[in-house]
Design a protein around this motif. Structure first.
Motif, short mmCIF file in Angstrom:
data_model
loop_
_atom_site.label_atom_id
_atom_site.label_comp_id
_atom_site.label_asym_id
_atom_site.label_seq_id
_atom_site.Cartn_x
_atom_site.Cartn_y
_atom_site.Cartn_z
N MET A 1 0.85 -1.19 0.00
CA MET A 1 0.00 0.00 0.00
C MET A 1 0.89 1.24 0.00
SD MET A 1 -3.01 -1.10 2.68
CE MET A 1 -1.84 -1.66 3.90
N ASP A 2 0.55 2.18 -0.85
CA ASP A 2 1.29 3.44 -0.93
C ASP A 2 0.81 4.35 0.19
OD1 ASP A 2 2.51 5.83 -1.53
OD2 ASP A 2 2.21 5.64 -3.68
N VAL A 3 1.67 4.58 1.18
CA VAL A 3 1.30 5.40 2.34
C VAL A 3 2.07 6.72 2.32
CG1 VAL A 3 0.61 3.46 3.78
CG2 VAL A 3 3.00 4.18 3.79
N THR A 4 2.52 7.13 1.13
CA THR A 4 3.31 8.35 1.01
C THR A 4 2.56 9.57 1.53
OG1 THR A 4 4.39 7.42 -0.94
CG2 THR A 4 4.64 9.78 -0.57
N ALA A 5 1.31 9.73 1.08
CA ALA A 5 0.51 10.89 1.50
C ALA A 5 0.33 10.90 3.01
CB ALA A 5 -0.84 10.88 0.79
N GLU A 6 0.06 9.72 3.57
CA GLU A 6 -0.12 9.62 5.02
C GLU A 6 1.15 9.98 5.76
OE1 GLU A 6 -0.97 6.11 8.33
OE2 GLU A 6 -1.43 5.77 6.22
N LYS B 1 4.37 13.84 8.82
CA LYS B 1 5.60 14.62 8.94
C LYS B 1 5.27 16.10 9.06
CE LYS B 1 10.08 15.15 6.63
NZ LYS B 1 10.89 14.77 5.44
N GLU B 2 4.30 16.56 8.24
CA GLU B 2 3.88 17.96 8.31
C GLU B 2 3.24 18.26 9.64
OE1 GLU B 2 3.24 21.87 6.92
OE2 GLU B 2 4.51 20.24 6.16
N LEU B 3 2.41 17.33 10.11
CA LEU B 3 1.76 17.53 11.41
C LEU B 3 2.78 17.60 12.53
CD1 LEU B 3 -0.82 17.69 13.12
CD2 LEU B 3 -0.82 15.17 13.18
N LYS B 4 3.77 16.72 12.46
CA LYS B 4 4.81 16.72 13.48
C LYS B 4 5.58 18.05 13.48
CE LYS B 4 8.61 13.89 15.26
NZ LYS B 4 9.43 12.68 15.03
#
Length: 455
Positions: A308-313, A318-321
């Motif tokens: 499963m491509d979880v790149t966006a997640e 990372k942005e949220l962190k």
């Protein structure tokens, strides 16, 4: 006929005495004083009936008595229904499965009866009847047929086998097998296979099959889309272990038997640069994969993986962190006091959720002493009515307000604080507070100075 039978037995017993020696037709003919052609005919009959075996030695045929159990003695141990009849379609013998199936018949009444006069529907059926007659006449016939018994929807496989008796006469054998369950099982498997093929094609997750060397042997279309590949051949030429960074992580997990869920990174720029695989994707992608071992007939260990491509997640996390880190830095190190609270008791009070370091200094309190307490319990000197009204207005209208200066603790040293109140997306209320005591002192001093000059 008796003389014929005696000579046939004599040939068989002669070979039994000479066993395990293999003998040619000529040697048997000389030793027994019989015509070579006659010996050859007897040997062929014995061979067809499984009583002697023949092997080639150059162009010669060598015979020896058979170690095999005659086929007739095995008939009673098979679940197939077996009938042997002569050239006139008269029953010569049948096995136990026949009598078990057609229990109204017995061997005494069966032997010598015409197969078409038994009243058994399967033998009276036109196509079966004709095929038996063609076999008896020596015409071309079907060696196998299928028959459906309309009375109970049972499906049979019928085999037609020409044989030769010990006396050299042509016989015919019919073997019936009930294949109803087999057909139903095959149909069920066919449906299951179709369902699996549909899942393989339609599931949005990528599915890859590969062997222990990492060679990809199959993949679904979702895998191609995830990896930016246009056709299967480009993917089949690629080694799975070369696709991802830290390939040793995958290899070690597989060989150690730890083949659960693994997260790995794919650098598409590296794949292009090192010409590992043509891909339309670029940058870095994050994948989550589950591996499992599957059975194989190739001799190699084979595996399946669902990716499963979880790149966006991962990028969102990372942005949220980063945002959380930025928020906490601003929250903790700003010189303005910050108080966060949430309405409780229907808006009669407000639970303190968090405070920053500046507020601890301004109010001379410790965070752990007030977090989790109600605002009006922790600070009873506040003008409760006006503060409650202001906080509830902001909570309901979500319009920020500025609150006139007030004191949290009524004494001469307690600072006068003005507040900027606004509602957070979380439903909590935030209050920025500023100490205006210095401004007030400067204002008083200014006014006193002004009065003195006027005097």
């Amino acid at each position: 006929m008796e003389e014929y039978q005696e000579k046939l037995i004599a040939v068989r017993e002669f070979l039994r005495e000479k066993s395990p020696q293999q003998m040619s037709i000529s040697a048997i003919s000389r030793s027994m004083g019989m015509n070579r052609g006659t010996v050859s005919k007897y040997l062929e009959i014995l061979r067809i009936n499984g009583q002697v075996t023949m092997v080639y030695y150059g162009k010669s045929k060598l015979y020896t008595v058979s170690d095999r159990i005659p086929a007739v003695s095995l008939f009673d141990y098979t679940t197939d229904i077996i009938i042997i009849m002569d050239a006139n379609a008269r029953i010569m013998t049948a096995n136990k499965s026949f009598f078990s199936k057609y229990n109204r018949l017995n061997e005494r009444t069966l032997v010598g009866s015409n197969i078409f006069h038994l009243g058994i529907p399967i033998f009276s059926e036109s196509s079966v009847h004709k095929n038996i007659n063609r076999m008896i006449r020596g015409d071309k016939f079907l060696h196998e047929m299928q028959y459906i018994d309309e009375r109970n929807n049972q499906i049979y496989s019928i085999k037609f086998i020409p044989t030769v008796s010990l006396d050299g006469n042509k016989n015919c054998m019919i073997a019936l097998r009930d294949i109803t369950d087999q057909i139903h099982t095959e149909e069920a498997l066919s449906i299951s296979d179709e369902k699996l093929r549909t899942i393989f094609k339609k599931v949005p997750s990528g599915i890859l099959f590969f062997n222990e060397s990492g060679n990809i042997i199959n993949a679904n279309s979702a895998s191609l889309r995830m990896l930016g590949v246009d056709n299967y051949q480009d993917l089949m030429k690629t080694n799975l272990f070369d696709l991802f960074c830290r390939k040793e992580k995958i290899i070690n997990a597989l060989f150690d038997g730890d083949i659960g869920k693994i997260e790995f990174i794919c650098d598409f720029e590296r794949l292009k640069r090192e010409q590992i695989m043509p891909t339309s994707r670029s940058g870095i992608a994050y994948f989550e994969a589950s591996f499992t071992h599957i059975s194989s007939e190739t001799g190699f260990r084979e595996y399946a993986t669902i990716i499963m491509d979880v790149t966006a997640e991962r990028m969102a996390k990372k942005e949220l962190k980063f945002n959380e880190s930025r928020y906490h830095s601003f929250f903790n190190y700003t010189c303005t006091g910050v108080l966060i609270y949430q309405p409780v008791d229907g808006g009669n009070d407000f639970m303190i959720k968090d405070v920053n370091q500046a507020l601890e200094i301004i109010l001379q309190v410790k965070k752990e002493e007030i977090i989790g307490k109600k605002l009006f319990v922790a600070f009873p000197d506040l003008p409760i009515s006006s503060v409650r009204l202001a906080l509830n207005r902001v909570n309901s209208t979500e319009i920020p307000e500025v609150v006139p200066p007030l004191q949290y603790i009524k004494n001469e040293t307690s600072p006068w604080l003005t507040h900027f109140i606004f509602k957070l997306p979380t439903g909590e209320i935030a209050s920025f507070m500023m100490d205006i005591a210095k401004d007030l002192r400067e204002e008083v001093t200014y006014r006193k100075t002004l009065c003195t000059e006027n005097d």
